[in-house]
Design a protein around this motif. Structure first.
Motif, short mmCIF file in Angstrom:
data_model
loop_
_atom_site.label_atom_id
_atom_site.label_comp_id
_atom_site.label_asym_id
_atom_site.label_seq_id
_atom_site.Cartn_x
_atom_site.Cartn_y
_atom_site.Cartn_z
N LYS A 161 0.80 -1.23 0.00
CA LYS A 161 0.00 0.00 0.00
C LYS A 161 0.83 1.27 0.00
O LYS A 161 0.36 2.31 -0.47
CB LYS A 161 -0.95 -0.01 1.20
CG LYS A 161 -0.27 0.05 2.55
CD LYS A 161 -1.26 0.31 3.67
CE LYS A 161 -2.23 -0.82 3.84
NZ LYS A 161 -3.16 -0.58 4.98
N SER A 235 -8.68 -4.35 -0.03
CA SER A 235 -8.57 -3.27 0.95
C SER A 235 -7.25 -3.30 1.72
O SER A 235 -6.80 -2.28 2.24
CB SER A 235 -9.74 -3.32 1.94
OG SER A 235 -9.72 -4.52 2.68
N ASP A 240 -5.00 4.63 3.56
CA ASP A 240 -6.05 5.49 4.11
C ASP A 240 -6.16 6.75 3.25
O ASP A 240 -5.15 7.35 2.84
CB ASP A 240 -5.72 5.88 5.56
CG ASP A 240 -5.78 4.69 6.50
OD1 ASP A 240 -6.43 3.68 6.15
OD2 ASP A 240 -5.18 4.76 7.59
N GLY A 241 -7.40 7.16 2.98
CA GLY A 241 -7.63 8.36 2.21
C GLY A 241 -7.79 8.11 0.72
O GLY A 241 -8.16 9.01 -0.03
N CYS A 243 -9.36 5.36 -2.43
CA CYS A 243 -10.46 4.43 -2.69
C CYS A 243 -10.23 3.72 -4.02
O CYS A 243 -9.88 4.35 -5.02
CB CYS A 243 -11.80 5.18 -2.73
SG CYS A 243 -13.21 4.18 -3.23
N LYS A 310 -13.18 8.15 1.18
CA LYS A 310 -13.22 7.65 2.55
C LYS A 310 -13.28 6.13 2.61
O LYS A 310 -12.66 5.51 3.47
CB LYS A 310 -14.41 8.26 3.29
CG LYS A 310 -14.32 9.77 3.48
CD LYS A 310 -15.52 10.31 4.24
CE LYS A 310 -15.42 11.81 4.43
NZ LYS A 310 -16.60 12.36 5.16
N GLU A 311 -14.06 5.54 1.71
CA GLU A 311 -14.17 4.08 1.66
C GLU A 311 -13.01 3.51 0.85
O GLU A 311 -12.68 4.02 -0.22
CB GLU A 311 -15.49 3.66 1.04
CG GLU A 311 -16.72 4.13 1.81
CD GLU A 311 -16.84 3.43 3.15
OE1 GLU A 311 -16.37 2.29 3.28
OE2 GLU A 311 -17.42 4.04 4.08
N LYS A 312 -12.39 2.42 1.33
CA LYS A 312 -11.25 1.86 0.62
C LYS A 312 -11.66 1.16 -0.67
O LYS A 312 -10.90 1.14 -1.65
CB LYS A 312 -10.48 0.90 1.52
CG LYS A 312 -9.73 1.60 2.64
CD LYS A 312 -8.69 0.70 3.25
CE LYS A 312 -7.83 1.50 4.23
NZ LYS A 312 -6.69 0.71 4.74
#
Length: 317
Positions: A161, A235, A240-241, A243, A310-312
């Motif tokens: 990631k 995911s 984070d941050g 999508c 906001k949602e991965k």
């Protein structure tokens, strides 16, 4: 009273080992597997060892019934090594665990011979393992298998990631079908006669080791789609941050249409199964044609793009 009368036949275990002993080389009589890493690490600046372990799960119930030790071996390799290469690691060695309520040396040796044959295609050594006869624990002579592998990767080339960025694109490789997850649900559908047994129901896990290693310099992250489906697995490699916006526009494998027709909702199916996508890669747009050329014999499915959010994971139907 003796050990054999209690349900454990050591002679049968010895016969099983004898059938593969010559393929284990110097490790056959050792208490632990030995792997010489000295020559390998000379090719690395900052080598890291990577480990992965997994099993075939309750699919073994179906495979044992059909005596498909070839599929069991491929499923085990796929579940372990497909995970290992997701961080960019080249597999080095493998250990197996073969457990049963009553040992059949012929069947056990058949499984191990298939396992060794598959591992050899990846230059990955089976250096040992464990055979356990467990009467009372594994009833009705059930068989369970698990595997453990170690690989190596250059520290600077680890996929994950931290390398994923806004604007990256998402592509996938097709699966062979269900692979080796969700079989408790599959067996329930079979028991209730909502699903009919067929060969495609137990199709082996697609091995995506060489494909991933051949393009690891052109991708930022990889996700092996196993239990939990795309949402749970992808995911893991989304920062984070950001999508992953996935367009669900590929053709599902026939077996998934049968599962949907058996009464499993689309939402539940996506939470449980891979739904036709075996491996997902995240990469820069300019590298798309490069990986298509390298994986010329694979169908590269363009799934979506990485955006801020906001949602991965966001599945767009």
């Amino acid at each position: 009273m003796n050990y054999k009368n209690s349900g454990v036949n050591i002679d049968e275990a010895n016969k099983m080992l004898f059938k593969i002993k010559n393929k284990l080389k110097d490790n056959a009589d050792m208490y632990a597997g030995i792997f010489d890493i000295r020559e390998i690490i000379k090719n690395y600046n900052n080598p890291l060892l990577v480990a992965s372990t997994d099993g075939v799960g309750t699919k073994m119930i179906l495979l044992e019934k059909e005596k498909r030790w070839d599929i069991a071996a491929q499923d085990l390799v796929g579940m372990v090594l497909n995970d290992l290469v997701c961080v960019g690691a080249k597999p080095l060695f493998f250990l197996d665990y073969y457990a049963t309520g009553k040992l059949n040396s012929e069947e056990g040796a058949e499984f191990l011979n298939y396992l060794i044959k598959i591992l050899n295609t990846f230059d990955c050594q089976l250096i040992g393992g464990e055979t356990a006869e467990l009467p009372g624990l594994l009833i009705n002579n059930k068989v369970d298998v698990a595997g453990f592998a170690v690989g190596i990767v250059e520290k600077e080339k680890i996929l994950g990631k931290n390398k994923v960025n806004d604007g990256d694109i998402i592509v996938g490789l097709k699966s062979n079908g269900i692979h080796s997850n969700g079989y408790s649900l599959v067996r329930k559908l079979l028991e209730e006669k909502k699903l009919r047994y067929s060969e495609k129901l137990i199709a082996p896990t697609k091995l995506m080791v060489n494909q991933t290693l051949s393009i690891r310099n052109y991708i930022n992250a990889a996700a092996h789609i196993t239990g939990g489906g795309i949402i749970e697995n992808l995911s893991r490699v989304i920062p984070d941050g950001l999508c992953a916006k996935i367009h669900v526009n590929w053709d599902f494998h026939e077996i998934f249409h049968e599962i949907l027709n058996a009464g499993v909702s689309l939402q539940e199916s996506f939470k449980t199964f891979n739904m036709g996508i075996g491996m997902i890669y995240i990469l820069k747009p300019e590298n798309l044609e490069i990986i298509k050329n390298i994986l010329y014999d694979e169908e590269i499915i363009e799934l979506g793009i990485i955006k801020k959010g906001k949602e991965k994971i966001e599945l767009q139907w």
